[in-house]
Design a protein around this motif. Structure first.
Motif, PDB file in Angstrom:
ATOM      1  N   VAL A  48      19.054  34.202  18.211  1.00  0.00           N
ATOM      2  CA  VAL A  48      18.336  34.718  17.038  1.00  0.00           C
ATOM      3  C   VAL A  48      16.826  34.614  17.219  1.00  0.00           C
ATOM      4  O   VAL A  48      16.066  35.348  16.587  1.00  0.00           O
ATOM      5  CB  VAL A  48      18.743  34.013  15.719  1.00  0.00           C
ATOM      6  CG1 VAL A  48      20.206  34.264  15.405  1.00  0.00           C
ATOM      7  CG2 VAL A  48      18.429  32.533  15.741  1.00  0.00           C
ATOM      8  N   HIS A  97      19.793  31.930  11.696  1.00  0.00           N
ATOM      9  CA  HIS A  97      18.468  32.387  11.272  1.00  0.00           C
ATOM     10  C   HIS A  97      17.811  31.361  10.353  1.00  0.00           C
ATOM     11  O   HIS A  97      16.597  31.139  10.424  1.00  0.00           O
ATOM     12  CB  HIS A  97      18.565  33.740  10.563  1.00  0.00           C
ATOM     13  CG  HIS A  97      18.633  34.911  11.489  1.00  0.00           C
ATOM     14  ND1 HIS A  97      17.578  35.284  12.278  1.00  0.00           N
ATOM     15  CD2 HIS A  97      19.639  35.795  11.745  1.00  0.00           C
ATOM     16  CE1 HIS A  97      17.910  36.368  12.989  1.00  0.00           C
ATOM     17  NE2 HIS A  97      19.151  36.688  12.690  1.00  0.00           N
ATOM     18  N   HIS A 117      12.957  35.355   9.972  1.00  0.00           N
ATOM     19  CA  HIS A 117      14.178  34.550   9.920  1.00  0.00           C
ATOM     20  C   HIS A 117      14.590  34.234   8.489  1.00  0.00           C
ATOM     21  O   HIS A 117      15.793  34.193   8.183  1.00  0.00           O
ATOM     22  CB  HIS A 117      13.990  33.264  10.727  1.00  0.00           C
ATOM     23  CG  HIS A 117      13.904  33.491  12.206  1.00  0.00           C
ATOM     24  ND1 HIS A 117      14.952  34.012  12.935  1.00  0.00           N
ATOM     25  CD2 HIS A 117      12.903  33.277  13.097  1.00  0.00           C
ATOM     26  CE1 HIS A 117      14.608  34.107  14.204  1.00  0.00           C
ATOM     27  NE2 HIS A 117      13.368  33.670  14.329  1.00  0.00           N
TER      28      HIS A 117
END
Length: 321
Positions: A48, A97, A117
């Protein structure tokens, strides 16, 4: 032949060869299925992150190798990370995230990455608050990636007006006319001048400078502001009405001076440079560009100034539109 013998030896020992290879060289499906549940968490978290981070900040893995560079930073390409994340559970991805957002808060100074994020994690209240808190920083360096993140954000109702104002400014910097008009439609419900000023600039960007000027000048007459005067001046410049454009720039400067506000001085100087250049006053244009660069806080503006200055000095024709 040696590779085949080695492969067979590994398989005979119960070792899945694919998991020993660099993840970017493996088939994503095979690799993902070969990972233990614990290592899937580590790989997901690593994927991520859109920029390199220290490998040591991630848990160790037993069933896979996360690629790193000589300095111990992760080196996962966008193509690889997107392939692996496509195999993960969407709710798991939100958790990763969320952890990445917290990492940026504790270890990094990149608010744009943290905002990304937070949005991807669905932490919408925090995303809105960060956007408002760092609005000046974001507006100093608007870019397509930031715009994509802000568009993805689920706006909390009580933050609608300020968030859409920020979004509109980013959108206009990125010349996304359709979304600028969409932002104006949202802001129209709040009965402020913002919606019409956004529309005026959007019309100008779409090629209808006359319509943009009509709206901006009307707004200036009703409620004089440096912003409405500057937009009117920009429209007049595109219409090649340089004397009238200069007059509106003077009005914009007057309002800024009265309010002790210097936020758009770089835009005013850039426009003065454009007027001088179109009138054949090259040295004057270069002087204004130099002054604009000194006061500007926007990377995009500074880069544009550098490009304009270089081309003008090299005798190339430039456009300030």
């Amino acid at each position: 032949a040696e590779a085949e013998l080695l492969w067979k030896r590994f398989e005979a020992s119960g070792i899945t060869v694919e998991t020993l290879l660099d993840m970017k060289r493996c088939d994503p499906g095979i690799m993902w299925d070969s990972l233990s549940a614990k290592d899937k968490e580590t790989f997901g978290l690593a994927c991520v992150f859109r920029v390199p981070i220290p490998r040591k900040t991630l848990p160790d893995t037993n069933t896979g190798v996360i690629p790193i560079d000589f300095y111990g930073m992760t080196t996962i390409s966008d193509d690889v990370r997107n392939k692996y994340l496509s195999l993960a559970d969407p709710e798991k991805a939100k958790v990763w995230h969320s952890r990445a957002a917290d990492w940026w808060m504790d270890n990094g100074d990149d608010d744009q990455e943290r905002l990304y994020h937070l949005v991807m994690a669905g932490r919408n209240t925090e995303a809105c608050k960060l956007t408002l808190r760092r609005s000046e920083e974001f507006l100093e360096n608007p870019n397509e990636d930031l715009l994509a993140t802000v568009k993805e954000m689920a706006v909390i109702p009580k933050y609608t007006e300020p968030i859409y104002n920020i979004r509109a400014k980013i959108v206009l910097e990125c010349a996304d006319v359709a979304d600028a008009l969409a932002c104006a439609d949202v802001l129209a419900d709040f009965m402020t001048n913002d919606a019409d000023l956004i529309r005026a600039e959007a019309y100008m960007l779409s090629g209808d400078a006359g319509k943009g000027f009509s709206l901006a000048s009307s707004m200036f007459e009703k409620d004089p502001s440096s912003r409405s005067a500057l937009i009117a001046a920009k429209c007049l410049f595109r219409m090649k009405k340089y004397d009238e454009a200069s007059a509106f720039l003077g009005r914009s400067c007057e309002v800024l001076s009265n309010n002790n506000d210097a936020t758009s001085i770089d835009d005013i100087l850039m426009l003065r440079a454009g007027i001088a250049y179109d009138r054949g006053k090259t040295d004057e244009a270069l002087s204004y560009l130099s002054k604009a660069k000194k006061v500007s806080r926007k990377d995009r503006t500074k880069e544009r100034i550098d490009a304009l200055t270089k081309n003008i000095k090299n005798g190339k024709h430039v456009s300030f539109d």
